[in-house]
Each structure stands twice: as C-alpha cells, then as structure tokens.
Design an enzyme around this catalytic site. Structure first.
Site: not given
Ligand code: TXE
Length: 487
Positions: A148, A245
């Site tokens: 992304n 993450e």
C-alpha cells in the site's frame, strides 16, 4: 519494464528465474515482468550486504548522515517520476503519491540522516572506574514490505537501519516491485557503498528465505497479522530481532460535543484515503447517539462526492484497488455485511464510468461504502477489510464506548473527537492502541513513533524510538585503579 534484483549496486538480469507479470490496477494491463529471487540471488545479496556493512560501520554518524540526506534530495528531485511509478503500481491517485508517498520517504531519510551523528551511548561515573555504552549496529537487516505504501515503507525501514550503521536487504511486495528499485538507485548515487541497500524481488517464499537466513540479524515486516506470526516464529528459531507493523481494525470515536465538520473530514480520511488500503484506518466509527443521524447524513453526502476514477488524473480522489483478487475479497465483505443485517447506506459497487465519464470496467474500482445498523459482532466490524468500507456504530456513554473500542485483538490505532480536552486525553489513555489521535486522524509525522500493540505489531518505526530497534547496546567498564581480588 523489468523488475529484478538490485544487488551490489546493479540491477541484475532476470533470466532463468520464476517470473510473473505486474499489472496496473487501473486497467489490469501488464506493466512489466517481475523476476523472483532464487537461492543464489539471496546468497549474493547477503554477501554483498555483509561486505557493505563492514565498510559502513566504520563511517562516522555524520558521514552516514550525509549519504542519507543526499539520497533524500535525489528522491525529491525525482518526485514526479517516482510518484507516477507508485500510482501505476498501487492504483492510488497521483495527487496522493505526489503529496505523501515520496515526501514521507524523503522525510525519513532527512530525519535519520540529520540525527545519525547524534546516535551515542551514555557515560557512567563509577568508583575508581567509569562505564560507557555503545549503541552498536546489528549487521545485515532485512525489510519486507506491504503493497500500500511501497517506497514509504522501504524508507521508514532503511533510514533508521542505515543511520545506525546497518546494511539492509529489502523485499517489496510482489504486487509493487517498482519504487524500492528507485530508492536503491538513489542510495548508490548518494555515495553509499555498493550493497548497502540491496533489493530482492518475490513473494512470501523469498521473504521466508530472508527470515531463515543465518547471517541476517533482524527482520522488519510491514504486512498482515498472519504473516507477522509466521515471521515472528521463523525469526525465533534464530533469535533474530523483529519489528512487526501489522494490521488493524481501529476505532474512531466522535463525542456529541465534537466539531462535526472536522470529525466527518477525519472519518473520510480515515477510511477512503488510498482506497481504504491503510493499516491504521479508523474503520469502526463510533458516534454518540445525540448526533448520530446528522453525522451520518453529512458523512453520506460528502462520501458520495468523492471523485472515483483514473488514478493518473490529478483530479481523481480515489483510485483503483491493488488487485482483482483484493477487490473481490472486499466485495465478499460487503455481501457479508448485507447478509448479516447491516444497512449499506451508500457505495460498495463497481462503477462502470468514472467521474469524467471514462470507462473503468477493466480496473479494480469500488465506490466508497458506509454501513449502518451494525453490530460489534458482525464480520465487517471485527475483521480487517483493508478497503473503502466503514461501519458506523452508535454509543451512549464514555465507559461503554471505551469497552467496545477495546473489544478487538487488534491494537494499531485509535482516534477521539471532542472539544472537551480532558475527556480527549482521559479516553485516549484507556484505548489499547499504539498510535493515537485527538481531533485528527492518520497524520504520521516522522518525529512521532508509529506502531501497534496487541496483535497489531511489535516495535516502533519513526522517531528516536526506532533507534533501539536497529542497535544493540554494548556496556564497557573501564578500571582506573587496581583489580581487587580475594585470591
Ligand atoms: O500483506 P502480506 P499485504 C497490513 C495491512 C494488511 C496487509 C496488506 O493491514 O493486513 O498488511 O498487505 C511477505 N514469510 N499492513 O497483503 O500478505 C509478502 O511477500 C516472509 C500493515 O502485502 O502479509 C509481502 O512482501 N514474508 C501496515 C509482505 O510479506 C512473507 C501498513 C506482506 O504481505 C510471508 C501496511 C512469509 N511467510 C499494511 N508471506 C502497518 N501496520 O504499518 C508473505 N510475505
């Protein structure tokens, strides 16, 4: 376009390797061929990184900083070119790539480049002795990215790793192979030793090769919770350091005294920016009963004005989803929402034409969707959708909304809107999330730590907090007297 390995300062050819086509999400036309790294490529990348590490660790922090700062200038000087590559690869609007992705990458280089000379240990005055500590580099680190924010994720990992004296091998997502190569080129032109930042291409199997390689000291992943667990387990076998993450299902809470216009603006940002493909998105929007109907009406009205269309058009506000498969996954969530009794207020369908009347049926486009009449136990309220779909939920009391907001295995982010600043801090302190906002959302300045709690991750990126995740502390005791020995 050929997307191959960038090792020891050069882009290698891709022949005799498994390969696949990389597609433009806006029209599913091929952009080029991705060549999956093989065992030899990984070995060559590790050898090259080790060689570079032994040169780089002898540099002073100031010397390392200069290379990062120069690389940041090079990225900024190529903003339009790299932004266009990122938009073609990811499907996000060019306006976003130009405003956020490359600039955030350059911000990270400047921040860690500027502080590299200031990374130091401590001094301890002791009896007839003194002690000091040294934050020493870990060695060869590996970064594994999601699709992304390809270049931002690469730089958020590379900048602190290199500032601390490490070298890095970075594997971008198999769906977005392009811009990590641009970062590698920028490092070379900025004077980095060959091999300081190597790029290997491929899917999870290549990621697995990095995780299991005995001469790689640290893994930093940006990806889903399920991948995070596999990598954590793999790294444990070598007791490697990890930063994870991972995904989220974050609450955005709007109290009855909030500034409605700002709260609606933030809700749109927290759900439809980058087609909703943002890990920290506030996808569970809790709104106080007193303002629920007026809030929903304003949100619906502004959502339906979002310009969905060709990502390369500067007027576009929402582009295409990363892949057909991901779009179909989101459509399944939308069907699940409808069949579980939630009401689809607007959006959630594949548009045939974009806001300028262009045919976009060949691309992965969905209109931004709002669900109401939701129940916390519905799949759309519990699972990460990673797309332009939000659930609006009604609440009555502060205690109730805190309990419901924390009722998730995720813990990445949270947001609160209220004009009662005491309440803002009181509520945020009770929310189980690592990255939080009061009266804004999804703003991630490089100076602030970013990362999740609970199942949303380990460690932090950005800010001084990142330094401890890319160094190991050595303590040195220096005797100024004689050794007192009982023998
Ligand atoms: O993740 P995947 P995706 C999260 C987001 C969503 C997911 C989307 O919330 O859940 O990422 O990204 C590699 N061993 N975040 O679909 O599938 C894979 O090749 C080693 C959180 O890309 O987990 C890719 O490079 N590697 C985030 C990377 O892992 C493996 C910001 C991620 O793939 C592997 C952005 C394996 N077994 C997205 N399997 C945050 N919190 O900052 C896959 N990979």
């Amino acid at each position: 376009m050929v997307y191959s390995q960038f090792v020891d300062g050069v882009l290698t050819t891709g022949s005799k390797r498994e390969s696949w086509l990389n597609y433009n999400p806006a029209n599913n036309n091929p952009l080029g061929e991705v060549f999956q790294a093989n065992d030899q490529d990984i070995e060559a990348a590790v050898n090259s990184s080790e060689k570079a590490f032994h040169i780089w660790r002898t540099k002073t922090g100031a010397e390392r900083g200069r290379v990062l700062l120069k690389a940041a200038d090079i990225l900024r000087s190529r903003l339009e070119k790299i932004a266009s590559l990122e938009t073609q690869d990811v499907g996000k609007p060019i306006s976003e790539s130009l405003a956020v992705d490359i600039s955030s990458a350059a911000d990270a280089m400047e921040y860690f480049g500027g502080m590299a000379a200031g990374i130091h240990g401590e001094f301890f005055d002791l009896k007839n002795a003194f002690g000091y500590t040294r934050p020493e580099p870990l060695g060869v680190c590996a970064g594994i990215g999601a699709w992304n924010y390809p270049i931002q994720i690469a730089a958020w990992k590379a900048a602190p790793a290199l500032a601390c004296g490490n070298s890095m091998i970075f594997k971008p997502s198999e769906l977005t192979p392009a811009t990590a190569l641009e970062l590698a080129k920028a490092f070379m032109e900025a004077g980095a030793p060959p091999g300081l930042f190597n790029v290997v291409q491929g899917d999870g199997r290549v990621g697995g090769m990095l995780v299991n390689h005995p001469r790689i000291a640290k893994i930093s992943l940006t990806g889903s919770v399920s991948t995070g667990k596999k990598i954590f387990a793999g790294a444990a076998a070598h007791l490697k350091r990890v930063t994870l993450e991972l995904g989220g299902k974050s609450p955005l809470i709007v109290f009855e005294d909030a500034d409605i216009h700002n709260a609606v603006s933030a809700t749109l940002l927290a759900n439809f920016y980058s087609q909703g493909e943002v890990c920290s998105n506030g996808t569970r929007v809790f709104v106080h009963r007193q303002i629920f109907d007026s809030f929903l009406m304003k949100l619906k009205d502004r959502t339906e004005k979002i310009r969905v269309g060709d990502p390369a058009d500067p007027d576009t506000q929402m582009g295409a989803l990363i892949s057909k498969a991901h779009m179909e996954k989101i459509i399944r969530f939308i069907e699940s929402g409808k069949s579980s009794g939630a009401t689809l207020v607007t959006g959630g369908f594949r548009p045939e034409k974009d806001f300028k009347g262009r045919d976009i049926t060949s691309g992965n486009f969905l209109t931004p969707a709002i669900f109401t009449d939701c129940d916390d136990s519905m799949e759309i309220c519990k699972e990460e959708i990673f797309g332009p779909v939000l659930s609006i939920l009604c609440f009555d009391s502060e205690e109730e909304v805190i309990e419901r907001a924390n009722n998730t295995s995720f813990g990445l982010a949270a947001g609160v809107f209220t004009n009662d600043i005491k309440r803002g801090h009181r509520v945020i302190h009770q929310l189980q999330a690592g990255t939080c906002w009061i009266n804004n959302y999804n703003i991630t300045p490089i100076e602030l730590p970013f990362g999740g709690n609970k199942q949303s991750g380990q460690g932090r990126e950005n800010s001084l907090a990142a330094i401890q995740h890319y160094t190991q502390l050595k303590s040195v005791y220096v005797e100024l007297g004689d050794v007192e020995s009982p023998y």
